[in-house]
Design an enzyme around this catalytic site. Structure first.
Site, short mmCIF file in Angstrom:
data_model
loop_
_atom_site.label_atom_id
_atom_site.label_comp_id
_atom_site.label_asym_id
_atom_site.label_seq_id
_atom_site.Cartn_x
_atom_site.Cartn_y
_atom_site.Cartn_z
N ASP A 86 0.82 -1.22 0.00
CA ASP A 86 0.00 0.00 0.00
C ASP A 86 0.86 1.27 0.00
OD1 ASP A 86 -2.10 -1.79 0.18
OD2 ASP A 86 -2.29 -1.60 2.34
N ASP B 283 -0.39 -4.30 -3.87
CA ASP B 283 -1.43 -3.25 -3.93
C ASP B 283 -0.83 -1.87 -3.71
OD1 ASP B 283 -3.16 -5.44 -4.10
OD2 ASP B 283 -3.61 -5.42 -1.96
#
Length: 321
Positions: free
Chosen positions: A162, A183
């Site tokens: 992230d 991600d």
């Protein structure tokens, strides 16, 4: 807050996207002669008024209406930095991205772990490294952007999971380096990434994007134009954090490490009919679409043009020229 008549638009994202896509021009995206009314200098050695970046931001008046340049001198600034909502019109600028670093090592929550969090509108950053050094094993955000309008030029944004929480608003990233493993570009903003280097350090099939569009009427998505996508081992281009996730790559290089299927459904086959994952005029060994998942799109020039023009960013950064 200043009215729109007080500031004329510096950047209209839609125009720039069409310039990049149609003419592949190298249009100037940011004037080198920015005008500001307030200059604040941050220098760890004591050469400026402030020794920390947060102290300089705190010195900007609430409900600020004057463009404020915060010049960060070379150094490694170990601090968590927040640009609050009531302090718009800030330009946060280093002089050399390789030796001007904002760093922290928090983890565990995407909303509390970021090294730099931006909530103020009309924000600009350039020539800065923004990193979270926690490493694999937990969510560890380097940059959180929840600003209505924000732009990043020649920045390095690095973490593992992230890395960039592109949470909401309209954003533009130009010539940035963005690195992570899982991600690492996520959120539900409407963002254009132009001429950026996106680098995966995943050891096996980690997703680059996790776009969170949750409703079909939302004009959000991640758009990569003229970018370079590389990795150390196998990686995928994206997976759906939201059921209507939207990601498009246009005229971008993809290295051989891209998983041949390209995209992952995150174990949610119901999203096959609702996500929009598209590629147009990409090149490199990883751009071969012969084995791509059937629910991704191979876009013609006209289709890519239509998608971009219908859904592109409408916000304008209001920096006084």
């Amino acid at each position: 807050m200043a009215t729109q008549s007080s500031y004329f638009p510096k950047i209209i994202f839609f125009v720039f996207t069409l310039c990049c896509f149609i003419s592949n021009s190298n249009a100037r995206l940011l004037s080198e002669k920015l005008t500001w009314k307030r200059l604040l200098t941050v220098d760890q050695s004591g050469g400026g008024k402030f020794k920390t970046i947060q102290d300089a931001i705190d010195a900007v008046p609430s409900n600020n209406v004057d463009v404020t340049l915060i010049l960060v001198m070379p150094g490694t600034y170990k601090e968590k930095v927040t640009v609050p909502e009531d302090k718009p019109f800030i330009i946060l600028s280093g002089r050399d991205v390789l030796n001007t670093t904002i760093t922290w090592d928090d983890s565990g929550d995407i909303y509390t772990s970021p090294t730099l969090s931006v909530f103020a509108s009309d924000f600009m950053a350039r020539y800065l490294t923004i990193e979270n050094t926690y490493g694999p094993g937990a969510k560890a955000v380097a940059l959180r952007v929840s600003s209505e309008r924000a732009e990043f030029y020649a920045c390095r944004i690095t973490s593992y999971q992230d890395t960039l929480l592109d949470e909401g608003g309209s954003h533009f990233y130009s010539n940035c380096y963005i690195e992570g493993g899982t991600d690492f570009i996520c959120g539900n903003a409407a963002s254009l990434f132009q001429k950026c280097h996106i680098h995966s350090i995943s050891k096996e099939n980690g997703a680059i994007t996790a776009q969170r569009r949750s409703k079909p009427e939302e004009d959000t998505g991640f758009y990569f134009v003229d970018c370079r996508v590389t990795g150390i081992k196998s990686y995928t281009l994206g997976r759906p954090w939201g059921p209507y996730s939207r990601v498009v790559f246009v005229n971008s290089y993809m290295s051989s490490e891209v998983n041949s299927q390209g995209w992952d459904d995150w174990g949610k086959p119901s999203t096959h009919s609702s996500v929009y994952y598209g590629e147009s005029k990409c090149y490199g060994q990883g751009a071969n679409r012969s084995k791509r998942v059937e629910w991704s799109q191979s876009l013609t020039n006209q289709e890519a043009h239509t998608i971009l023009s219908k859904t592109m960013i409408r916000a304008k950064l209001k920096i006084k020229a």
